[in-house]
Design a protein around this motif. Structure first.
Motif, PDB file in Angstrom:
ATOM      1  N   LEU A  66       0.828  -1.211   0.000  1.00  0.00           N
ATOM      2  CA  LEU A  66       0.000   0.000   0.000  1.00  0.00           C
ATOM      3  C   LEU A  66       0.859   1.257   0.000  1.00  0.00           C
ATOM      4  O   LEU A  66       0.593   2.206  -0.739  1.00  0.00           O
ATOM      5  N   LEU A  67       1.920   1.270   0.821  1.00  0.00           N
ATOM      6  CA  LEU A  67       2.796   2.447   0.877  1.00  0.00           C
ATOM      7  C   LEU A  67       3.430   2.705  -0.486  1.00  0.00           C
ATOM      8  O   LEU A  67       3.495   3.840  -0.951  1.00  0.00           O
ATOM      9  N   GLY A  68       3.911   1.620  -1.130  1.00  0.00           N
ATOM     10  CA  GLY A  68       4.544   1.768  -2.440  1.00  0.00           C
ATOM     11  C   GLY A  68       3.557   2.265  -3.485  1.00  0.00           C
ATOM     12  O   GLY A  68       3.871   3.126  -4.297  1.00  0.00           O
ATOM     13  N   SER A  69       2.324   1.741  -3.431  1.00  0.00           N
ATOM     14  CA  SER A  69       1.320   2.107  -4.435  1.00  0.00           C
ATOM     15  C   SER A  69       0.807   3.537  -4.248  1.00  0.00           C
ATOM     16  O   SER A  69       0.344   4.162  -5.188  1.00  0.00           O
ATOM     17  N   ALA A  70       0.868   4.014  -3.008  1.00  0.00           N
ATOM     18  CA  ALA A  70       0.361   5.362  -2.730  1.00  0.00           C
ATOM     19  C   ALA A  70       1.403   6.421  -3.055  1.00  0.00           C
ATOM     20  O   ALA A  70       1.130   7.616  -2.977  1.00  0.00           O
ATOM     21  N   GLY A 119      13.271   7.922  -6.480  1.00  0.00           N
ATOM     22  CA  GLY A 119      12.838   8.549  -5.229  1.00  0.00           C
ATOM     23  C   GLY A 119      12.576   7.522  -4.138  1.00  0.00           C
ATOM     24  O   GLY A 119      12.542   7.860  -2.957  1.00  0.00           O
ATOM     25  N   ALA A 120      12.378   6.251  -4.538  1.00  0.00           N
ATOM     26  CA  ALA A 120      12.058   5.208  -3.559  1.00  0.00           C
ATOM     27  C   ALA A 120      13.296   4.703  -2.828  1.00  0.00           C
ATOM     28  O   ALA A 120      13.185   4.192  -1.711  1.00  0.00           O
ATOM     29  N   ALA A 126       6.161  -2.225  -5.697  1.00  0.00           N
ATOM     30  CA  ALA A 126       4.882  -1.518  -5.781  1.00  0.00           C
ATOM     31  C   ALA A 126       5.109  -0.088  -6.257  1.00  0.00           C
ATOM     32  O   ALA A 126       4.387   0.426  -7.109  1.00  0.00           O
ATOM     33  N   TRP A 127       6.138   0.561  -5.700  1.00  0.00           N
ATOM     34  CA  TRP A 127       6.450   1.933  -6.104  1.00  0.00           C
ATOM     35  C   TRP A 127       6.742   1.975  -7.602  1.00  0.00           C
ATOM     36  O   TRP A 127       6.307   2.887  -8.321  1.00  0.00           O
ATOM     37  N   THR A 173       5.747   0.023 -10.064  1.00  0.00           N
ATOM     38  CA  THR A 173       4.806  -0.332 -11.121  1.00  0.00           C
ATOM     39  C   THR A 173       3.315  -0.393 -10.763  1.00  0.00           C
ATOM     40  O   THR A 173       2.490  -0.506 -11.655  1.00  0.00           O
ATOM     41  N   THR A 174       2.941  -0.308  -9.499  1.00  0.00           N
ATOM     42  CA  THR A 174       1.492  -0.303  -9.217  1.00  0.00           C
ATOM     43  C   THR A 174       1.039   1.000  -8.553  1.00  0.00           C
ATOM     44  O   THR A 174       0.077   1.020  -7.796  1.00  0.00           O
ATOM     45  N   LYS A 175       1.752   2.089  -8.838  1.00  0.00           N
ATOM     46  CA  LYS A 175       1.338   3.377  -8.263  1.00  0.00           C
ATOM     47  C   LYS A 175      -0.064   3.731  -8.751  1.00  0.00           C
ATOM     48  O   LYS A 175      -0.350   3.672  -9.948  1.00  0.00           O
ATOM     49  N   ILE A 176      -0.919   4.107  -7.834  1.00  0.00           N
ATOM     50  CA  ILE A 176      -2.337   4.323  -8.160  1.00  0.00           C
ATOM     51  C   ILE A 176      -2.557   5.428  -9.199  1.00  0.00           C
ATOM     52  O   ILE A 176      -3.260   5.219 -10.186  1.00  0.00           O
ATOM     53  N   PRO A 177      -1.939   6.606  -9.033  1.00  0.00           N
ATOM     54  CA  PRO A 177      -2.153   7.649 -10.057  1.00  0.00           C
ATOM     55  C   PRO A 177      -1.702   7.199 -11.442  1.00  0.00           C
ATOM     56  O   PRO A 177      -2.362   7.468 -12.451  1.00  0.00           O
ATOM     57  N   MET A 178      -0.573   6.463 -11.472  1.00  0.00           N
ATOM     58  CA  MET A 178      -0.052   5.977 -12.750  1.00  0.00           C
ATOM     59  C   MET A 178      -0.989   4.945 -13.365  1.00  0.00           C
ATOM     60  O   MET A 178      -1.175   4.879 -14.577  1.00  0.00           O
TER      61      MET A 178
END
Lengths: 161, 180
Positions: free
Chosen positions: B84-88, B95-96, B119-120, B122-127
């Motif tokens: 969740l943290l990575g996706s948000a 930057g990660a 997650a950061w 490739t599953t970022k929500i805005p992206m």
């Protein structure tokens, strides 16, 4: 949009922190500055390399490489180009959509998008600083292999295979 | 002074090389510097708030809390939180890495750090929303469906492949880096 949220969240937390404990907040800012300064030389190298790469590989050039019927070779090229370049998502997705309209295959686009996001050759100087060279190379290699799987699954899902 | 030059040595070398490119091919060189300028603008926008958040995290969240939520023995909760943290997150993958560094310092389990990075990346929500719009639901959803297990498999494989000593050394190095 996400930038506004990022700034909003940061500013509110910073204000809250300052209200709670002024000294701790200053300490946090000092740490932030030091951590940033610590990685700055590597960041700057990456920025210059990205600048050069983007200049060399414009969308027209990429679409020629992974265009209609580029097949396995196009897939390999898409994987390699995606691994090397670093393009922000808000440019990458419209570019990918444009490439599709220009006749690129979904499989190749899947390979390009996946390696673009997960594999970072130009950012190795930054990654290495925190993770060491060995882990950095391993992570990028696994991500590269995984991107091949992603491309094949996308190819299947879009009816190209 | 010489210490500064030593730290920025590679940067200066690349800068000179880019200068040579400019002399050889004016148009290419101009474009390269223009792109670099654009990237700097993006970086100036995204990177400072990330580091400020990191500083706040470092000062306010005790190590024990992070260990409890994401450390060894945090189980599925830790994995989910990392996801969740990575996706948000916002911003490019580089930057990660500093965030991962602070996570190491706070005792977050290595495989969870790798899940966070995955997650950061490739599953970022805005992206994802952007991808949905640009490339269509079939493409975006297929990629998401394979990425979620893929991120876990990559994280766990990598954590299992690397000897414990290498991981311990890396954690120690990051601890020193943050303390100096």
């Amino acid at each position: 949009m996400s930038t506004i949220v990022l700034y909003g969240v940061t500013a509110s937390l910073l204000a809250f922190s300052f209200f709670k404990d002024r000294k701790k907040t200053l300490q946090a800012l000092r740490k932030a500055f030091k951590a940033l300064e610590n990685i700055l030389p590597e960041f700057l190298v990456v920025i210059l390399l990205v600048g050069l790469l983007l200049a060399l590989m414009d969308p027209a050039f990429i679409s020629r490489l992974i265009g209609v019927d580029s097949g396995i070779l196009g897939l390999v090229i898409a994987l390699v180009v995606g691994s090397i370049t670093l393009i922000p998502g808000f440019i990458a997705f419209p570019t990918a959509a444009m490439l599709l309209q220009g006749g690129a295959g979904y499989m190749q686009i899947g390979a390009f998008i996946s390696t673009l996001m997960m594999v970072g050759v130009v950012t190795i100087p930054v990654e290495k600083k925190y993770f060491g060279l060995r882990l950095t190379v391993l992570r990028n290699s696994l991500a590269f292999l995984f991107s091949i799987v992603v491309a094949l699954v996308i190819g299947l899902a879009m009816g190209e295979l | 002074m010489s210490k500064i030059i030593k730290r920025y040595r590679v940067f200066l070398i690349v800068l000179v090389l880019l200068g040579i490119v400019f002399l050889v091919d004016r148009e290419l060189g101009r474009l390269a510097f223009q792109n670099a300028g654009y990237t700097i603008k993006e970086m100036l926008l995204i990177i400072p708030p990330i580091f400020v958040l990191l500083g706040l995290l470092d000062v306010w969240v005790p190590r024990e809390t992070m260990v409890r939520f994401m450390g060894e023995g945090s189980g599925a909760k830790g994995v989910l939180l990392a996801f969740l943290l990575g996706s948000a997150a916002a911003g490019p993958l580089y930057g990660a890495f500093p965030v991962a560094s602070v996570f190491m310092r706070k005792g977050v389990k290595f495989s969870n750090i790798l899940v966070f990075l995955g997650a950061w990346s490739t599953t970022k929500i805005p992206m994802f929303l952007f991808e949905l719009e640009s490339l269509g639901p079939r493409f975006a959803l297929t990629r998401l469906a394979i990425n979620i297990p893929g991120i876990l498999i990559i994280a766990w494989t990598l954590a299992a492949m690397v000897p414990k000593k290498t991981i311990d050394d890396m954690y120690r190095k990051n601890l020193e880096m943050n303390n100096s």
